[in-house]
Motif scaffolding. Structure first.
Motif, PDB file in Angstrom:
ATOM      1  N   MET A 140       0.812  -1.210   0.000  1.00  0.00           N
ATOM      2  CA  MET A 140       0.000   0.000   0.000  1.00  0.00           C
ATOM      3  C   MET A 140       0.849   1.265   0.000  1.00  0.00           C
ATOM      4  N   THR A 141       2.122   1.149   0.371  1.00  0.00           N
ATOM      5  CA  THR A 141       3.009   2.321   0.397  1.00  0.00           C
ATOM      6  C   THR A 141       3.619   2.622  -0.968  1.00  0.00           C
ATOM      7  N   TYR A 142       3.514   1.685  -1.906  1.00  0.00           N
ATOM      8  CA  TYR A 142       4.152   1.884  -3.208  1.00  0.00           C
ATOM      9  C   TYR A 142       3.641   3.126  -3.940  1.00  0.00           C
ATOM     10  N   PRO A 143       2.334   3.394  -3.978  1.00  0.00           N
ATOM     11  CA  PRO A 143       1.883   4.625  -4.657  1.00  0.00           C
ATOM     12  C   PRO A 143       2.465   5.894  -4.037  1.00  0.00           C
ATOM     13  N   TYR A 144       2.587   5.905  -2.704  1.00  0.00           N
ATOM     14  CA  TYR A 144       3.150   7.085  -2.041  1.00  0.00           C
ATOM     15  C   TYR A 144       4.637   7.233  -2.360  1.00  0.00           C
ATOM     16  N   ILE A 145       5.348   6.097  -2.406  1.00  0.00           N
ATOM     17  CA  ILE A 145       6.771   6.139  -2.766  1.00  0.00           C
ATOM     18  C   ILE A 145       6.945   6.652  -4.187  1.00  0.00           C
ATOM     19  N   ALA A 146       6.099   6.163  -5.095  1.00  0.00           N
ATOM     20  CA  ALA A 146       6.174   6.624  -6.488  1.00  0.00           C
ATOM     21  C   ALA A 146       5.873   8.123  -6.586  1.00  0.00           C
ATOM     22  N   TRP A 147       4.909   8.581  -5.796  1.00  0.00           N
ATOM     23  CA  TRP A 147       4.554   9.999  -5.800  1.00  0.00           C
ATOM     24  C   TRP A 147       5.697  10.858  -5.273  1.00  0.00           C
ATOM     25  N   ILE A 148       6.352  10.403  -4.218  1.00  0.00           N
ATOM     26  CA  ILE A 148       7.483  11.132  -3.651  1.00  0.00           C
ATOM     27  C   ILE A 148       8.626  11.207  -4.653  1.00  0.00           C
ATOM     28  N   ILE A 149       8.878  10.091  -5.344  1.00  0.00           N
ATOM     29  CA  ILE A 149       9.941  10.082  -6.349  1.00  0.00           C
ATOM     30  C   ILE A 149       9.625  11.072  -7.472  1.00  0.00           C
ATOM     31  N   ALA A 150       8.353  11.125  -7.867  1.00  0.00           N
ATOM     32  CA  ALA A 150       7.962  11.969  -8.995  1.00  0.00           C
ATOM     33  C   ALA A 150       8.029  13.454  -8.665  1.00  0.00           C
ATOM     34  N   ILE A 151       7.619  13.839  -7.453  1.00  0.00           N
ATOM     35  CA  ILE A 151       7.512  15.273  -7.147  1.00  0.00           C
ATOM     36  C   ILE A 151       8.663  15.812  -6.307  1.00  0.00           C
ATOM     37  N   ILE A 152       9.490  14.942  -5.724  1.00  0.00           N
ATOM     38  CA  ILE A 152      10.593  15.411  -4.879  1.00  0.00           C
ATOM     39  C   ILE A 152      11.945  14.932  -5.405  1.00  0.00           C
ATOM     40  N   VAL A 153      12.106  13.621  -5.520  1.00  0.00           N
ATOM     41  CA  VAL A 153      13.415  13.064  -5.873  1.00  0.00           C
ATOM     42  C   VAL A 153      13.813  13.447  -7.297  1.00  0.00           C
ATOM     43  N   ALA A 154      12.911  13.232  -8.253  1.00  0.00           N
ATOM     44  CA  ALA A 154      13.248  13.522  -9.659  1.00  0.00           C
ATOM     45  C   ALA A 154      13.582  14.997  -9.884  1.00  0.00           C
ATOM     46  N   PRO A 155      12.780  15.954  -9.377  1.00  0.00           N
ATOM     47  CA  PRO A 155      13.168  17.370  -9.554  1.00  0.00           C
ATOM     48  C   PRO A 155      14.507  17.710  -8.909  1.00  0.00           C
ATOM     49  N   MET A 156      14.778  17.142  -7.733  1.00  0.00           N
ATOM     50  CA  MET A 156      16.053  17.419  -7.081  1.00  0.00           C
ATOM     51  C   MET A 156      17.218  16.879  -7.893  1.00  0.00           C
ATOM     52  N   LEU A 157      17.048  15.696  -8.487  1.00  0.00           N
ATOM     53  CA  LEU A 157      18.107  15.131  -9.328  1.00  0.00           C
ATOM     54  C   LEU A 157      18.344  16.005 -10.557  1.00  0.00           C
ATOM     55  N   LEU A 158      17.271  16.556 -11.118  1.00  0.00           N
ATOM     56  CA  LEU A 158      17.420  17.451 -12.268  1.00  0.00           C
ATOM     57  C   LEU A 158      18.159  18.731 -11.881  1.00  0.00           C
ATOM     58  N   ILE A 159      17.858  19.253 -10.690  1.00  0.00           N
ATOM     59  CA  ILE A 159      18.552  20.454 -10.221  1.00  0.00           C
ATOM     60  C   ILE A 159      20.045  20.178 -10.062  1.00  0.00           C
ATOM     61  N   VAL A 160      20.382  19.029  -9.473  1.00  0.00           N
ATOM     62  CA  VAL A 160      21.791  18.656  -9.312  1.00  0.00           C
ATOM     63  C   VAL A 160      22.453  18.484 -10.674  1.00  0.00           C
ATOM     64  N   LEU A 161      21.745  17.844 -11.616  1.00  0.00           N
ATOM     65  CA  LEU A 161      22.292  17.636 -12.959  1.00  0.00           C
ATOM     66  C   LEU A 161      22.595  18.961 -13.642  1.00  0.00           C
ATOM     67  N   TYR A 162      21.645  19.882 -13.617  1.00  0.00           N
ATOM     68  CA  TYR A 162      21.850  21.181 -14.255  1.00  0.00           C
ATOM     69  C   TYR A 162      22.931  21.994 -13.544  1.00  0.00           C
ATOM     70  N   ALA A 163      22.998  21.874 -12.211  1.00  0.00           N
ATOM     71  CA  ALA A 163      23.958  22.675 -11.449  1.00  0.00           C
ATOM     72  C   ALA A 163      25.393  22.316 -11.784  1.00  0.00           C
ATOM     73  N   PHE A 164      25.637  21.051 -12.096  1.00  0.00           N
ATOM     74  CA  PHE A 164      27.001  20.596 -12.349  1.00  0.00           C
ATOM     75  C   PHE A 164      27.291  20.374 -13.828  1.00  0.00           C
ATOM     76  N   THR A 165      26.488  20.978 -14.699  1.00  0.00           N
ATOM     77  CA  THR A 165      26.720  20.858 -16.134  1.00  0.00           C
ATOM     78  C   THR A 165      26.661  22.242 -16.776  1.00  0.00           C
ATOM     79  N   THR A 166      27.081  22.292 -18.037  1.00  0.00           N
ATOM     80  CA  THR A 166      27.017  23.528 -18.801  1.00  0.00           C
ATOM     81  C   THR A 166      26.152  23.306 -20.027  1.00  0.00           C
ATOM     82  N   SER A 167      25.525  24.369 -20.511  1.00  0.00           N
ATOM     83  CA  SER A 167      24.631  24.280 -21.656  1.00  0.00           C
ATOM     84  C   SER A 167      25.334  24.738 -22.920  1.00  0.00           C
ATOM     85  N   GLY A 168      25.114  23.962 -24.014  1.00  0.00           N
ATOM     86  CA  GLY A 168      25.597  24.368 -25.320  1.00  0.00           C
ATOM     87  C   GLY A 168      24.536  25.192 -26.020  1.00  0.00           C
TER      88      GLY A 168
END
Length: 278
Positions: free
Chosen positions: A7-35
């Motif tokens: 029963m916790t799987y939907p909540y885990i998926a929701w947390i990954i979608a709205i918290i973990v994934a955006p944070m990973l994108l922020i880290v990715l952009y912060a340590f990269t450069t744009s062409g």
């Protein structure tokens, strides 16, 4: 047990979608450069170095921390007496007072901030009242005073509610014991009430300081774009200049500052709790 775990799987998926994934994108952009057309996945500290070495950006960071600190101190100074008075009330009056404190939060914060723009402007309510006494007009909008006032107004309910919760849970028999031992009301407050309410004060500081240091629309509206804080720079980098890499780096720096602040307040809370048990 497996059923409850599933029963916790939907909540885990929701947390990954709205918290973990955006944070990973922020880290990715912060340590990269744009062409020019694609993202170059190259590890770099250039975005962080740009922020740290630029005096303008560092001044904005220090200003943001200063405004957040002043806002927090004012909220503590005003919120504690209000919470104390409410906690002394019982029954229906206590409920009504708490309702009056929380009612403004039912209105969207953006709408409340817009209302303050109308109140503080040169032809607003404050200057109209001052004109009755032959004073003014006083320029209040687009100043640091307006920004701090807007932050205090929006965030002080969180301080009051946290302190009130600590005061309401306090064992009143401790005050009676202090009176029986000959303590004056001031001594009873300083040695009993204040120490027992400190966890609520620390929680209130956390709930006020963290949003204040990262706020962007309050200084934008009440500061008129002339009073820039870190949140405004992040907004500009993402929405105006389109430099997501630099904006992500600043966001990551602010995230680290916020986590350090949370760690310090948590450590202070543990120390206060341990002293209370002793």
């Amino acid at each position: 047990m497996k059923r409850f775990r599933s029963m916790t799987y939907p909540y885990i998926a929701w947390i990954i979608a709205i918290i973990v994934a955006p944070m990973l994108l922020i880290v990715l952009y912060a340590f990269t450069t744009s062409g020019n057309s694609v993202l170059t996945f190259q590890f770099t500290f250039e975005n962080f170095a740009r922020f740290v070495t630029d005096k303008v950006f560092m001044d904005v960071l220090l200003r943001s921390l200063y405004i957040a600190l002043i806002t927090t101190l004012i909220c503590v100074a005003l919120g504690y007496p209000i919470a104390y008075v409410i906690a002394q009330r019982g029954g229906r009056s206590n409920t009504i007072l708490i309702l009056l404190i929380t009612m403004p939060t039912w209105v969207n914060m953006l709408v409340r901030t817009y209302a303050w723009m109308g109140i503080l402007q040169d032809e607003g309510i404050f200057n109209t009242i001052l004109s009755w006494f032959g004073i003014g007009p006083v320029s209040m909008i687009h100043t640091s005073f307006a920004v701090i006032l807007g932050m205090v107004y929006n965030f002080i309910p969180f301080m009051i509610l946290q302190i009130h919760t600590s005061l309401a849970k306090m064992d009143k028999s401790l005050l009676e014991a202090a009176n029986d031992l000959g303590a004056t009301p001031v001594q009873a407050f300083l040695r009993v009430t204040l120490p027992l309410s400190l966890p609520g004060v620390i929680s209130g500081i956390t709930l006020v300081f963290l949003p204040a240091v990262s706020s962007f629309f309050i200084p934008k509206l009440l500061g008129g774009g002339q009073y820039v804080l870190v949140g405004n720079i992040i907004e500009t980098q993402f929405l105006t200049t389109g430099d997501w890499n630099f904006g992500s780096a600043i966001s990551l720096i602010m995230a680290v500052i916020i986590m350090i602040s949370m760690w310090l307040t948590r450590k202070a809370d543990i120390q206060v709790a341990s002293q209370g048990k002793e």
